[in-house]
Design a protein around this motif. Sequence first.
Motif, PDB file in Angstrom:
ATOM      1  N   UNK A  68       0.848  -1.192   0.000  1.00 24.48           N
ATOM      2  CA  UNK A  68       0.000   0.000   0.000  1.00 24.48           C
ATOM      3  C   UNK A  68       0.879   1.237   0.000  1.00 24.48           C
ATOM      4  N   UNK A  69       1.913   1.188  -0.841  1.00 24.16           N
ATOM      5  CA  UNK A  69       2.862   2.289  -0.960  1.00 24.16           C
ATOM      6  C   UNK A  69       3.093   2.639  -2.432  1.00 24.16           C
ATOM      7  N   UNK A 114       2.273   5.207  -4.035  1.00 24.11           N
ATOM      8  CA  UNK A 114       2.610   6.610  -4.283  1.00 24.11           C
ATOM      9  C   UNK A 114       4.112   6.848  -4.236  1.00 24.11           C
ATOM     10  N   UNK A 115       4.850   5.981  -3.562  1.00 25.31           N
ATOM     11  CA  UNK A 115       6.303   6.116  -3.519  1.00 25.31           C
ATOM     12  C   UNK A 115       6.931   5.460  -4.743  1.00 25.31           C
ATOM     13  N   UNK A 116       6.662   4.177  -4.918  1.00 23.59           N
ATOM     14  CA  UNK A 116       7.146   3.442  -6.086  1.00 23.59           C
ATOM     15  C   UNK A 116       6.148   2.343  -6.392  1.00 23.59           C
ATOM     16  N   UNK A 117       5.593   2.385  -7.575  1.00 25.01           N
ATOM     17  CA  UNK A 117       4.611   1.372  -7.969  1.00 25.01           C
ATOM     18  C   UNK A 117       5.328   0.112  -8.448  1.00 25.01           C
ATOM     19  N   UNK A 118       4.736  -1.052  -8.254  1.00 28.73           N
ATOM     20  CA  UNK A 118       5.358  -2.284  -8.742  1.00 28.73           C
ATOM     21  C   UNK A 118       5.425  -2.293 -10.270  1.00 28.73           C
ATOM     22  N   UNK A 119       6.277  -3.132 -10.771  1.00 30.69           N
ATOM     23  CA  UNK A 119       6.490  -3.203 -12.212  1.00 30.69           C
ATOM     24  C   UNK A 119       5.369  -3.997 -12.884  1.00 30.69           C
ATOM     25  N   UNK A 120       4.733  -3.403 -13.868  1.00 29.06           N
ATOM     26  CA  UNK A 120       3.746  -4.137 -14.665  1.00 29.06           C
ATOM     27  C   UNK A 120       4.457  -5.169 -15.545  1.00 29.06           C
ATOM     28  N   UNK A 121       3.775  -6.266 -15.808  1.00 23.77           N
ATOM     29  CA  UNK A 121       4.357  -7.309 -16.644  1.00 23.77           C
ATOM     30  C   UNK A 121       4.724  -6.775 -18.025  1.00 23.77           C
ATOM     31  N   UNK A 122       3.897  -5.852 -18.557  1.00 23.07           N
ATOM     32  CA  UNK A 122       4.199  -5.330 -19.902  1.00 23.07           C
ATOM     33  C   UNK A 122       5.501  -4.544 -19.903  1.00 23.07           C
ATOM     34  N   UNK A 123       5.808  -3.869 -18.784  1.00 21.11           N
ATOM     35  CA  UNK A 123       7.071  -3.131 -18.702  1.00 21.11           C
ATOM     36  C   UNK A 123       8.249  -4.096 -18.652  1.00 21.11           C
ATOM     37  N   UNK A 124       8.133  -5.133 -17.828  1.00 24.26           N
ATOM     38  CA  UNK A 124       9.203  -6.131 -17.742  1.00 24.26           C
ATOM     39  C   UNK A 124       9.394  -6.840 -19.077  1.00 24.26           C
ATOM     40  N   UNK A 125       8.294  -7.151 -19.749  1.00 27.76           N
ATOM     41  CA  UNK A 125       8.384  -7.816 -21.053  1.00 27.76           C
ATOM     42  C   UNK A 125       9.085  -6.927 -22.078  1.00 27.76           C
ATOM     43  N   UNK A 154     -10.628   3.936 -12.455  1.00 25.68           N
ATOM     44  CA  UNK A 154     -10.777   5.049 -11.518  1.00 25.68           C
ATOM     45  C   UNK A 154     -11.944   4.818 -10.575  1.00 25.68           C
ATOM     46  N   UNK A 155     -13.029   4.254 -11.084  1.00 25.65           N
ATOM     47  CA  UNK A 155     -14.195   3.985 -10.247  1.00 25.65           C
ATOM     48  C   UNK A 155     -13.868   2.929  -9.186  1.00 25.65           C
ATOM     49  N   UNK A 156     -13.147   1.884  -9.577  1.00 29.40           N
ATOM     50  CA  UNK A 156     -12.760   0.850  -8.612  1.00 29.40           C
ATOM     51  C   UNK A 156     -11.831   1.425  -7.552  1.00 29.40           C
ATOM     52  N   UNK A 157     -10.916   2.267  -7.971  1.00 24.89           N
ATOM     53  CA  UNK A 157     -10.007   2.909  -7.019  1.00 24.89           C
ATOM     54  C   UNK A 157     -10.770   3.817  -6.065  1.00 24.89           C
ATOM     55  N   UNK A 158     -11.728   4.544  -6.578  1.00 27.15           N
ATOM     56  CA  UNK A 158     -12.529   5.439  -5.734  1.00 27.15           C
ATOM     57  C   UNK A 158     -13.257   4.663  -4.634  1.00 27.15           C
ATOM     58  N   UNK A 187      -4.448  -3.383  -5.830  1.00 25.11           N
ATOM     59  CA  UNK A 187      -5.050  -3.273  -4.497  1.00 25.11           C
ATOM     60  C   UNK A 187      -6.466  -3.852  -4.473  1.00 25.11           C
ATOM     61  N   UNK A 188      -6.861  -4.402  -3.299  1.00 29.62           N
ATOM     62  CA  UNK A 188      -8.167  -5.039  -3.145  1.00 29.62           C
ATOM     63  C   UNK A 188      -8.822  -4.579  -1.852  1.00 29.62           C
ATOM     64  N   UNK A 189     -10.095  -4.918  -1.705  1.00 29.63           N
ATOM     65  CA  UNK A 189     -10.807  -4.617  -0.466  1.00 29.63           C
ATOM     66  C   UNK A 189     -10.173  -5.339   0.718  1.00 29.63           C
TER      67      UNK A 189
END
Length: 404
Positions: A16-17, A19-30, A288-292, A387-389
């Motif tokens: 849950x951090x 905002x500091x550094x987001x994890x790497x998406x698979x598409x970026x690693x690929x 955005x709706x799910x994040x909200x 992130x999840x509930x």
Amino acid sequence: MTVTLADGTISDHINLDYAATAPCLAVAADAVNEALPWYASVHRGAGAASQRSTLAYERARQTIGDFVGARPDDYVVFTRNTTDALNLLARSLPANTTVVGWAGEHHANLLPWGSSAVSLPVPRSAGEAVDGLDAALAGLHGPVLVTVTGASNVTGEVWPLDLLTEVAHRHGARIAVDAAQLAPHRPVSLSESDVDYLAFSGHKLYAPFGAGVLAGRADWLDGAEPYLVGGGATAFVAAHASNGQVSYAVDWNSGPARHEAGTPNLVGAVSIAAVCDALSTADRPALAAAEEKLVQRLRDGLEALPGVGELRTFPAGHDRVGIVSFAVAGVAASDVSAHLATHHGIGVRDGLFCAHPLSRRLLEDASARVGADLGLSAVRASVGLGSTEEHVDRLLLGISELTR
């Protein structure tokens, strides 16, 4: 990913951090893995690997330009991160430019402009921000740059960029937006918003490979001395000897290359482009709706806990992205984050979030609302694509243990 908790049990790690550094998406690693076998000099070789690397680098620039809605005459300059991008812009301002910003900015958008910048007080509402800017610009002459965050890294609150841009342009000023926290959560477009400059980081956009972007108007960038001097920024260099002294006559390149001296970060560029391409095809309103919903669940849960105060600049219902900062009365923020990590496997951030003046002000405000001293630093929880509930609920459980 799993971690070992204080009692010896194994738990999933909850990040849950974002905002500091987001994890790497698979598409970026690929994208990185695809580029690495051909990794070679960019713009400096005739061989197949160099040509392929150059093509990948420039394609990445175009993809990112499309992602941010760059206008035909805008430049997309690769930097190290948002801080680097804003320092580049600060070094590119015409002589006697007045910079106008707010005292609540991230240090990356607070310190590069120098002590002569006009620092407006932190507003209590979006309307106050717009009116304050209007009044500040009324008496200024010459080149003026307004600089503002797109979304606060402390509170997640989204600033009224359309209105601020309209005010800036009405007074003949330009506007630069620190989009480090906005771009990962909301679409951004230079052409649609008419914002003049946009800065953001790859590592907050799920592409943690050490690259960032400054995109915007070409004329100030071409009119400035190179941000870094060296190979790649130079079109021509000649040595002149006189009286035993050697001087150098230099013609600098125009375009992005003017500010990209040295061997560029090909891996960072292609990773950002891969994420931009993926986000461009995603259903961003649905994301955005799910994040909200997650943010509201977290905020409601925090509000129900005694002695917990949320940091906010604007009224409680103001639009925000997935960032919530808070403090617990009687418990140091560092102890809160340590408890969450060691007993629940949750990673959050504690401190003043590289926005010290703003965070201190908001801690005082939150203390007054709660009716208790919330201390000198805060905890920040930030959500993203993974992130999840359940993650939010485990966070709330961990905090509730500290409030009993």
